[in-house]
Design a protein around this motif. Structure first.
Motif, short mmCIF file in Angstrom:
data_model
loop_
_atom_site.label_atom_id
_atom_site.label_comp_id
_atom_site.label_asym_id
_atom_site.label_seq_id
_atom_site.Cartn_x
_atom_site.Cartn_y
_atom_site.Cartn_z
N ARG A 23 10.47 -22.80 -11.22
CA ARG A 23 11.23 -23.56 -12.20
C ARG A 23 10.47 -23.74 -13.52
O ARG A 23 11.03 -23.59 -14.60
CB ARG A 23 11.59 -24.95 -11.65
N ASN A 39 17.03 -34.07 -9.36
CA ASN A 39 15.72 -34.65 -9.04
C ASN A 39 15.80 -35.42 -7.73
O ASN A 39 14.80 -35.64 -7.07
CB ASN A 39 15.24 -35.55 -10.17
N TRP A 74 13.10 -27.02 -15.43
CA TRP A 74 13.82 -27.28 -14.18
C TRP A 74 15.01 -26.34 -14.00
O TRP A 74 15.13 -25.66 -12.99
CB TRP A 74 14.31 -28.74 -14.13
#
Length: 454
Positions: A79, A274, A87
């Motif tokens: 990522r 997340n 991300w």
């Protein structure tokens, strides 16, 4: 950053053109091993399943092959370097399937599902399997007719253990589905399965254990990724793959406590992927939509959505047995994290899953009823550094608990933060009640624990 394409091929003779843009890096996933069996553990899963008397459909095999593409991309594209925001990756997969027209009709649902699960931007394309590979799943006859009447995921964790025990206590005959991960996970699965076999020896239940894995360096010049947000797609796909071999409509049980399934962010800034979404009701509903579009006669269900982890253990159909097997189960987010310190592979005791596990076992068995070995045995023995991993999740729970304590009605709003609950079979008011009970379990565990930044 780069945009990536993962394209499957059936050996060197599969020369179908895969168009790509100038800023896309193409990685070929050779689906055939040297002996011309399906590679990366797919062929072994097919052979092992058929040895149990279960022959999946071609669509079921397509699903597992697709999941292998997703797993390869998710675990072998880093990522941090391969995204604009450290991300969100841009990933395209091209999958050879038995019925591309049917798969294309399901592509919008599939894309929504994957984007939600991993937080990436997915594009999914399909093409026909090359000549000679149109029939792979039903090549030959199974050794015997299976006796299974249930399907349940079996991860080696405490929740999946409760799910298996509840079925076995009811006299059901489940086929348990395991995806072997790192060594500690695989060992927990095997030890728990052996213990269940010993206890319920008269029931002909069994386990499909698959190991779908890819070596480092699969994507040239790109490091591997360890966040593995997409792992549940592979796990559920493996279960549905097996379910297509049942003669009747199947229900794939995904045993997960509701507190983890909702995964409400403990802090207001911890949003999106997340926080993991592996069993969220929205995600599960998209799986059922996908199966329907593919013509697969089955559903994916979480029968424990309304229960906290402590309640799952407390109400287990054989609480004594689950209590005796607790040390064999594995809940820790990263049980090998202490190796660099010379520590054993064990539960850390302070990550989010460990805290919820400890709170659950305290609820079910009392203060001295948890026989798990934790790296941090006593959370209250000293102040925990909230800027480090040992105290970060404890502090997050403290914040969340205090916020809901001051405003109990806030729970009714917070449960909607991760995603829509419009398709949840459990009404939102009852989910909010469960969320409060989950926080209460953890509050009793961490009462008196001090956290502060270094």
């Amino acid at each position: 950053m780069k945009r990536h394409v993962i394209a499957g091929r059936f050996g060197p003779s599969d020369l179908s053109d895969i168009p790509r843009d100038a800023d896309e890096q193409l990685t070929t996933l050779n689906l055939l091993s040297d002996n011309r069996t399906l590679a990366f553990g797919i062929g072994t899963a097919l052979t092992d399943l058929r040895a149990l008397g279960v022959t999946p459909s071609e669509m079921g095999l397509d699903l597992l092959i697709l999941a292998a593409h997703v797993h390869a991309a998710d675990t072998r594209i880093e990522r941090f370097t391969q995204s604009q925001d450290s991300w969100t990756r841009e990933i395209r997969i091209v999958v050879p399937v038995s019925d591309p027209h049917r798969w294309v009709s399901a592509s919008a649902t599939l894309t929504t599902l994957l984007n939600f699960l991993t937080g990436d931007l997915w594009t999914v394309g399909f093409r026909s399997r090359p000549k000679g590979f149109s029939s792979l799943a039903r090549d030959g006859q199974p050794k015997a007719k299976h006796q299974f009447n249930e399907l349940s995921l079996f991860s080696g964790g405490l929740d999946s253990l409760v799910g298996a025990i509840d079925l076995l206590e009811a006299g059901r005959v489940p086929l348990l589905i395991s995806h072997a991960g790192e060594g500690a996970v695989s060992q927990s699965q095997s030890k728990l399965f052996d213990a269940l076999k010993e206890h319920y020896g008269t029931l002909p239940f069994d386990r499909l254990r698959a190991w779908i894995t890819f070596g480092n360096g699969l994507v040239k010049g790109v490091a591997s990724e360890d966040s593995t947000r997409g792992r549940s797609f592979l796990f559920i796909a493996l279960g549905a793959f097996a379910g297509t071999g049942f003669a009747t409509r199947f229900e794939l049980r995904v045993p997960e406590n509701g507190f983890i399934a909702l995964n409400v962010p403990l802090e207001l800034l911890r949003l999106s992927s997340n926080s993991t979404r592996t069993t969220h009701p929205f995600y599960m509903s998209k799986w059922n939509e996908l199966l329907q579009l593919l013509g697969i006669d089955g559903v994916v269900e979480n029968p424990y959505l309304e229960l906290t982890k402590g309640e799952m253990v407390l109400y287990c159909a054989n609480k004594k047995l689950v209590g005796s097997l607790v040390p064999l189960s594995l809940s820790c987010a990263s049980p090998a994290k202490g190796r660099w310190k010379g520590l054993a592979t064990e539960h850390c005791g302070y990550c989010l899953p460990c805290l919820i596990r400890r709170a659950a076992l305290r609820r079910a068995f009392g203060g001295n009823g948890d026989s798990t070995s934790y790296t941090v045995t006593n959370l209250a023995s000293r102040a925990l550094d909230s800027s480090m991993s040992e105290g970060a999740q404890v502090r997050s729970f403290q914040v969340a608990i205090e916020r809901v304590r001051k405003r109990p009605d806030l729970a009714d709003l917070l449960i909607h933060k991760p995603a829509s609950l419009s398709r949840s079979k459990v009404p939102p008011d009852r989910l909010a009640q469960m969320y409060r009970r989950g926080l209460d379990e953890v509050e009793k565990l961490i009462k008196g624990v001090v956290t502060r930044p270094s």
